[in-house]
Design an enzyme around this catalytic site. Structure first.
Site, PDB file in Angstrom:
ATOM      1  N   GLU A 189      -4.469   4.604   5.739  1.00 45.57           N
ATOM      2  CA  GLU A 189      -4.338   4.485   4.281  1.00 45.57           C
ATOM      3  C   GLU A 189      -4.650   5.793   3.566  1.00 45.57           C
ATOM      4  O   GLU A 189      -3.877   6.226   2.713  1.00 45.57           O
ATOM      5  CB  GLU A 189      -5.237   3.363   3.740  1.00 45.57           C
ATOM      6  CG  GLU A 189      -4.681   1.964   3.953  1.00 45.57           C
ATOM      7  CD  GLU A 189      -5.320   0.938   3.015  1.00 45.57           C
ATOM      8  OE1 GLU A 189      -5.699   1.327   1.902  1.00 45.57           O
ATOM      9  OE2 GLU A 189      -5.423  -0.214   3.417  1.00 45.57           O
ATOM     10  N   SER A 219     -11.032   0.732   3.154  1.00 37.56           N
ATOM     11  CA  SER A 219     -10.214   0.378   4.316  1.00 37.56           C
ATOM     12  C   SER A 219      -9.431   1.604   4.778  1.00 37.56           C
ATOM     13  O   SER A 219      -8.648   2.172   4.023  1.00 37.56           O
ATOM     14  CB  SER A 219      -9.249  -0.754   3.959  1.00 37.56           C
ATOM     15  OG  SER A 219      -9.947  -1.917   3.614  1.00 37.56           O
ATOM     16  N   ARG A 250       0.826  -1.210   0.000  1.00 38.47           N
ATOM     17  CA  ARG A 250       0.000   0.000   0.000  1.00 38.47           C
ATOM     18  C   ARG A 250       0.860   1.260   0.000  1.00 38.47           C
ATOM     19  O   ARG A 250       0.550   2.252   0.667  1.00 38.47           O
ATOM     20  CB  ARG A 250      -0.961   0.007   1.208  1.00 38.47           C
ATOM     21  CG  ARG A 250      -1.914  -1.154   1.271  1.00 38.47           C
ATOM     22  CD  ARG A 250      -2.884  -1.197   0.099  1.00 38.47           C
ATOM     23  NE  ARG A 250      -3.750  -2.345   0.191  1.00 38.47           N
ATOM     24  CZ  ARG A 250      -3.468  -3.547  -0.316  1.00 38.47           C
ATOM     25  NH1 ARG A 250      -2.345  -3.713  -0.998  1.00 38.47           N
ATOM     26  NH2 ARG A 250      -4.299  -4.550  -0.172  1.00 38.47           N
TER      27      ARG A 250
END
Length: 349
Positions: A345, A249, A175
Site C-alpha cells: 500500500e 496496513s 486502494r
C-alpha cells in the site's frame, strides 16, 4: 522523532530549503529533503509551477502516513498544507462539504460529525490528510472514499493550471486511483468535495462493527456511536504512530476469482475472505501473513506488529531498506504457501 521544518511565512513566492522529514512520516524513518517547500495557500501555486522546472522530479507529501521514505528524498518535496473546511450546499439529498488538501483527515471527519454532516464516521482515525485520501481511495469498516466523493480541485504542477476532476476522472479502484499511475508528483490536490447522504443511514455490515457491543441498536445507532466504535476498534488493533512508527496496513487485501477462492478454501477451511459484487473474493492479507508465522516477528529494526499482522513497524532506527526487506520476506512466504501475491500500500518517492 525530530521536529518538523519550521513553518514558512505565508508568501506567494516559494523558496526551497533543506528539511528533516523524520517527523513528517508516520514510520519515523530518518529522511532528509535537500529541497523542500510547504504550500499553505492557493496564491503560491503559480510560484510552485515556476519552481518545479528546476527539478527532474517532484514528490508530493501529505500527512506522511502512506510512504516509505529513503534516507534522502531526491528532487523537490512539496508539502501540501492548505487548510479549510466549509459547507458548500445543503441539498435535499446530501450535504456538500469541501475540505482543503492539507486538512487532517480524522480532524475533518470529526468536524463533519460535530456539524451533523454524517456519513464519514466509518473512516474515523485514518491517518493522513484530505488531499492524500483520494490518491489511496481510503476505506475502512464498510465505506470507501469514492462512495462519498463528489469531486476535487487539483493543481497541474507541470501545466500550471487548476483542474476539476470527477469520480470518473479519478479512476478509483480498491486502494487505487489515477494519481498513483499518471505522472506521480504532477498533481497537487488542493481541495476535495464530498456528498454526505441525507437522510443518513448507518453502515454496520463490517463484522467488527456488527458485533461491537456499543452498536447493538442497529437502525437506532447514531453516527457518533459508530465514530466512537471505529476509534475504539482501531486503537485496540493498530499501534499509534506517535508511539510506534508505522504506516498502517502495509499490504492490500488480495482479490482472487471464485475458482481460486474455492481451491484455497478447500485446502485452508479457516481462510478469511469476503465476497465481492463481481463474484470475486477479497482475502484477508493479515490472516495469510499470520498463518505464515510473521505476527510479532522482526528482522533487525523492522518488525510485524504483535496484534495486527498487516502492520509493519519501526522498532527503532529502521531505514527504508529494512522495511522493504521485511516486506519482501513476507510476500515470498505468502506466495510460497498460498500462491497469492501481496501488493504494497505505501508508496516510495
Amino acid at each position: 522523532m525530530s521536529n518538523p521544518p519550521a513553518s514558512c511565512p505565508d508568501a506567494d513566492t516559494l523558496t526551497p530549503m533543506p528539511a528533516d522529514l523524520t517527523s513528517l512520516n508516520t514510520f519515523g524513518l530518518a529522511a532528509m529533503a535537500p529541497a523542500y517547500v510547504r504550500v499553505t495557500s492557493l496564491a503560491q501555486l503559480d510560484s510552485l509551477s515556476a519552481l518545479v522546472k528546476r527539478y527532474s522530479r517532484v514528490f508530493v507529501l501529505g500527512g506522511g502516513s502512506n510512504v516509505v521514505l529513503p534516507s534522502t528524498v531526491d528532487g523537490l518535496v512539496v508539502h501540501m498544507c492548505i487548510p479549510g473546511i466549509r459547507l458548500l450546499e445543503a441539498r435535499a439529498d446530501a450535504w456538500i462539504v469541501e475540505a482543503g488538501g492539507g486538512e487532517s483527515w480524522h480532524g475533518f471527519v470529526a468536524t463533519c460529525l460535530r456539524q451533523a454532516w454524517d456519513g464519514l464516521e466509518n473512516l474515523a482515525l485514518i491517518p493522513g490528510t484530505v488531499g492524500a485520501a483520494p490518491v489511496q481511495n481510503i476505506g475502512a469498516y464498510g465505506v470507501e472514499l469514492d462512495q462519498r466523493f463528489l469531486g476535487l480541485t487539483a493543481w497541474d504542477i507541470v501545466r500550471g493550471a487548476s483542474v476539476e476532476l470527477s469520480a470518473a476522472d479519478c479512476r478509483f479502484a480498491y486502494r487505487d486511483s489515477r494519481f498513483k499511475h499518471d505522472d506521480p508528483g504532477r498533481w497537487l490536490i488542493v481541495a476535495v468535495r464530498f456528498a454526505l447522504p441525507r437522510p443518513w443511514r448507518p453502515v454496520l455490515e463490517y463484522p467488527d462493527l456488527a458485533h461491537h457491543a456499543g452498536l447493538a441498536g442497529g437502525e437506532a445507532v447514531s453516527a457518533r456511536a459508530i465514530f466512537d466504535a471505529v476509534c475504539a476498534i482501531r486503537r485496540q488493533k493498530l499501534p499509534d504512530p506517535a508511539v510506534v512508527g508505522n504506516a498502517g496496513s502495509f499490504f492490500k487485501n488480495p482479490i482472487v476469482d471464485a475458482s481460486r477462492h474455492a481451491s484455497l478454501k478447500q485446502r485452508y477451511p479457516g481462510l478469511v475472505s469476503y465476497p465481492q459484487a463481481d463474484g470475486r473474493f477479497k482475502l484477508a492479507a493479515g490472516w495469510l501473513i499470520d498463518q505464515c508465522g510473521w505476527k510479532g516477528r522482526a528482522m533487525g529494526a523492522a518488525g510485524v506488529h504483535d496484534r495486527q499482522a498487516l502492520v509493519l513497524v519501526n522498532r527503532g532506527g529502521a531505514r527504508a531498506a529494512d522495511i522493504l526487506a521485511l516486506a519482501d520476506a513476507i510476500r515470498a512466504d505468502v506466495q510460497a504457501r498460498f500462491g497469492v501475491d501481496l501488493d504494497r500500500e505505501p508508496v516510495l518517492p
